[in-house]
Design an enzyme around this catalytic site. Structure first.
Site, PDB file in Angstrom:
ATOM      1  N   HIS A 202      60.280 -78.385 -52.318  1.00 43.88           N
ATOM      2  CA  HIS A 202      59.277 -77.344 -52.540  1.00 43.88           C
ATOM      3  C   HIS A 202      59.528 -76.710 -53.902  1.00 43.88           C
ATOM      4  CE1 HIS A 202      58.175 -76.545 -48.038  1.00 43.88           C
ATOM      5  NE2 HIS A 202      58.315 -77.851 -48.299  1.00 43.88           N
TER       6      HIS A 202
ATOM      7  N   GLU B 172      59.950 -73.682 -54.949  1.00 45.21           N
ATOM      8  CA  GLU B 172      61.026 -72.683 -55.029  1.00 45.21           C
ATOM      9  C   GLU B 172      62.395 -73.349 -55.000  1.00 45.21           C
ATOM     10  OE1 GLU B 172      57.538 -70.746 -52.795  1.00 45.21           O
ATOM     11  OE2 GLU B 172      58.483 -72.725 -52.899  1.00 45.21           O
TER      12      GLU B 172
ATOM     13  N   CYS C 291      57.835 -70.368 -47.933  1.00 43.11           N
ATOM     14  CA  CYS C 291      57.918 -70.815 -46.543  1.00 43.11           C
ATOM     15  C   CYS C 291      59.297 -70.431 -45.992  1.00 43.11           C
ATOM     16  CB  CYS C 291      57.695 -72.323 -46.469  1.00 43.11           C
ATOM     17  SG  CYS C 291      59.117 -73.291 -47.024  1.00 43.11           S
TER      18      CYS C 291
ATOM     19  N   CYS D 118      62.225 -72.158 -47.900  1.00 48.92           N
ATOM     20  CA  CYS D 118      62.423 -71.604 -49.239  1.00 48.92           C
ATOM     21  C   CYS D 118      62.982 -70.192 -49.166  1.00 48.92           C
ATOM     22  CB  CYS D 118      61.116 -71.639 -50.019  1.00 48.92           C
ATOM     23  SG  CYS D 118      60.578 -73.320 -50.392  1.00 48.92           S
TER      24      CYS D 118
END
Length: 157
Positions: free
Chosen positions: A54, A56, A84, A87
């Protein structure tokens, strides 16, 4: 650079990643106390076949590589979307104290990135989750943790 400029940088990462088919529409940047960008990330899940890639997480990995540290306590993360659960946990592990984001989790759910199920599962006791987890206690596991506790040259988290 102000918050808007840095959020635009995160959005730029998201657009670039999405348009180059690297992954979903998410981007992030991390800045240090002087306001310098020390880490950048765009979603790379589909291009790397890595469900943890992801934006991040990619930005945290980049910032840690650039600073030579796994802790980022005097930084700020700017993200195109609310992080999320995975993250968010990584942000906590990296000791990043502040996050600014544009879209929220409801916006993400609307385009197919719905994290509500994960948040609901995390609220449940482990034995009530859909993920089956069974502990098998082995003496070697205790030995491992005891050896870590006694290790004189360990790097504390």
């Amino acid at each position: 650079m102000d918050h808007h400029d840095l959020l635009h940088s995160a959005l730029h990462e998201a657009f670039e990643g999405m348009r180059s088919d690297m992954g979903g529409p998410f981007g992030a940047v991390i800045v240090n106390a002087r306001g310098e960008v020390i880490g950048k990330g765009r979603n790379m899940v589909t291009s790397t076949n890595d469900p943890t890639a992801h934006a991040e997480i990619v930005a945290i990995r980049d910032a840690c590589a650039n600073t030579g540290s796994f802790h980022l306590p005097e930084t700020v993360l700017y993200a195109s979307c609310e992080p999320c659960p995975m993250c968010l946990a990584a942000i906590y592990w990296a000791n990043i104290p502040t996050v600014y984001y544009c879209a929220d989790s409801n916006d993400a759910a609307r385009i197919g990135f719905d994290d509500r199920f994960i948040y609901e599962q995390l609220r449940l006791p482990a034995d009530q989750r859909t993920l089956v987890m069974k502990q098998i206690a082995l003496p070697m596991a205790e030995d491992l943790f005891n050896e870590w506790s006694e290790k004189q040259d360990r790097t504390p988290y």
